[in-house]
Write a protein that holds these residues in place. Sequence first.
Motif, PDB file in Angstrom:
ATOM      1  N   SER A   9       0.835  -1.198   0.000  1.00 50.08           N
ATOM      2  CA  SER A   9       0.000   0.000   0.000  1.00 50.08           C
ATOM      3  C   SER A   9       0.870   1.247   0.000  1.00 50.08           C
ATOM      4  CB  SER A   9      -0.912   0.017   1.224  1.00 50.08           C
ATOM      5  OG  SER A   9      -1.882  -0.991   1.111  1.00 50.08           O
ATOM      6  N   LEU A  10       0.472   2.188  -0.812  1.00 46.10           N
ATOM      7  CA  LEU A  10       1.167   3.465  -0.829  1.00 46.10           C
ATOM      8  C   LEU A  10       0.856   4.222   0.456  1.00 46.10           C
ATOM      9  CD1 LEU A  10       0.362   4.508  -4.499  1.00 46.10           C
ATOM     10  CD2 LEU A  10       2.578   3.754  -3.614  1.00 46.10           C
ATOM     11  N   PRO A  11       1.790   5.012   0.934  1.00 47.34           N
ATOM     12  CA  PRO A  11       1.516   5.819   2.132  1.00 47.34           C
ATOM     13  C   PRO A  11       0.374   6.806   1.868  1.00 47.34           C
ATOM     14  CG  PRO A  11       3.860   5.831   1.592  1.00 47.34           C
ATOM     15  CD  PRO A  11       3.147   5.166   0.453  1.00 47.34           C
ATOM     16  N   PRO A  12      -0.399   7.151   2.897  1.00 45.27           N
ATOM     17  CA  PRO A  12      -1.515   8.089   2.712  1.00 45.27           C
ATOM     18  C   PRO A  12      -1.097   9.423   2.094  1.00 45.27           C
ATOM     19  CG  PRO A  12      -1.626   7.061   4.870  1.00 45.27           C
ATOM     20  CD  PRO A  12      -0.329   6.631   4.255  1.00 45.27           C
ATOM     21  N   SER A  15      -1.664   9.476  -1.651  1.00 40.12           N
ATOM     22  CA  SER A  15      -3.071   9.674  -2.013  1.00 40.12           C
ATOM     23  C   SER A  15      -3.457  11.144  -1.906  1.00 40.12           C
ATOM     24  CB  SER A  15      -3.966   8.818  -1.126  1.00 40.12           C
ATOM     25  OG  SER A  15      -5.304   8.951  -1.526  1.00 40.12           O
ATOM     26  N   SER A  16      -3.003  11.800  -0.859  1.00 47.94           N
ATOM     27  CA  SER A  16      -3.359  13.209  -0.682  1.00 47.94           C
ATOM     28  C   SER A  16      -2.689  14.091  -1.740  1.00 47.94           C
ATOM     29  CB  SER A  16      -3.016  13.690   0.726  1.00 47.94           C
ATOM     30  OG  SER A  16      -1.625  13.643   0.941  1.00 47.94           O
ATOM     31  N   LEU A  17      -1.542  13.677  -2.257  1.00 46.33           N
ATOM     32  CA  LEU A  17      -0.880  14.430  -3.321  1.00 46.33           C
ATOM     33  C   LEU A  17      -1.540  14.190  -4.678  1.00 46.33           C
ATOM     34  CD1 LEU A  17       2.878  13.895  -2.356  1.00 46.33           C
ATOM     35  CD2 LEU A  17       1.521  15.985  -2.080  1.00 46.33           C
ATOM     36  N   LEU A  63      -5.456   4.835  -3.511  1.00 48.41           N
ATOM     37  CA  LEU A  63      -5.549   6.081  -4.272  1.00 48.41           C
ATOM     38  C   LEU A  63      -6.986   6.578  -4.216  1.00 48.41           C
ATOM     39  CD1 LEU A  63      -3.308   5.394  -7.412  1.00 48.41           C
ATOM     40  CD2 LEU A  63      -2.756   6.730  -5.381  1.00 48.41           C
ATOM     41  N   PRO A  64      -7.192   7.865  -4.419  1.00 39.61           N
ATOM     42  CA  PRO A  64      -8.544   8.412  -4.255  1.00 39.61           C
ATOM     43  C   PRO A  64      -9.501   8.142  -5.403  1.00 39.61           C
ATOM     44  CG  PRO A  64      -7.018  10.151  -4.857  1.00 39.61           C
ATOM     45  CD  PRO A  64      -6.198   8.900  -4.661  1.00 39.61           C
ATOM     46  N   HIS A  65      -8.998   7.669  -6.518  1.00 37.63           N
ATOM     47  CA  HIS A  65      -9.835   7.516  -7.708  1.00 37.63           C
ATOM     48  C   HIS A  65      -9.837   6.079  -8.218  1.00 37.63           C
ATOM     49  CE1 HIS A  65      -9.893  11.828  -7.674  1.00 37.63           C
ATOM     50  NE2 HIS A  65      -8.588  11.887  -7.845  1.00 37.63           N
ATOM     51  N   PRO A  96      -4.353  -2.791  -3.670  1.00 36.88           N
ATOM     52  CA  PRO A  96      -3.456  -1.632  -3.621  1.00 36.88           C
ATOM     53  C   PRO A  96      -2.844  -1.371  -4.997  1.00 36.88           C
ATOM     54  CG  PRO A  96      -3.065  -3.080  -1.749  1.00 36.88           C
ATOM     55  CD  PRO A  96      -3.996  -3.810  -2.686  1.00 36.88           C
ATOM     56  N   PHE A  97      -2.533  -0.129  -5.269  1.00 36.25           N
ATOM     57  CA  PHE A  97      -2.030   0.289  -6.575  1.00 36.25           C
ATOM     58  C   PHE A  97      -0.808  -0.506  -7.020  1.00 36.25           C
ATOM     59  CE2 PHE A  97       0.489   3.252  -9.258  1.00 36.25           C
ATOM     60  CZ  PHE A  97      -0.392   3.342 -10.320  1.00 36.25           C
TER      61      PHE A  97
END
Length: 185
Positions: A9-12, A15-17, A63-65, A96-97
């Motif tokens: 999993s990518l760090p949060p 996702s925020s970026l 990711l958000p999308h 996860p991406f």
Amino acid sequence: MQTHPSSESLPPLVSSLVSPLPKPPMEALLSTLTKRLVARRPDLIRRLGDVVQVPIAIVPDDLPHAFLLSLDPDNSRVRICDKSRIGDARAIVRAPFLVLLGLLDGTYDGDALFFSRDLRIEGRTEHVLALRNTLEEADLTPGEFFGLSGQSADWVNTISDKLLGQVRAFAQKSAQADCSRQKLS
């Protein structure tokens, strides 16, 4: 081929970026690359059969999308949408991406990920299996996806492998740090 990612999993923060980035340019780029790939490799469309008419949602957990993939031979495209707006999809793939990328590049075994529940499929499973089998047989590389050949494709493939390796290592270190912080609290 690895059978189970330790922590992909990518760090949060990532996702925020990614969240505020404009979707239309990314959609246009991904759609153009997909259309070109389909034009260069019509065997992919033939192998998919009726699945080309079915939108499939690819939903990265971290990711958000979501990505709504349509592989119609005349109008292949990738739409980027909110995860709550994938109602058009007949099949949904969630992971996860980096796991999703690992499935594309052959790093991970899809069956093992499915049975370990790191990869989840909803809806018409046969459509996802047809897509997976087609991509696995096609043995696509990043260079080929970008329409490159020869030395330029080799260069892109090498850079992509190194970059993905570094991102995976970063994700694992981030997950280990989070785990250590949780144990201390």
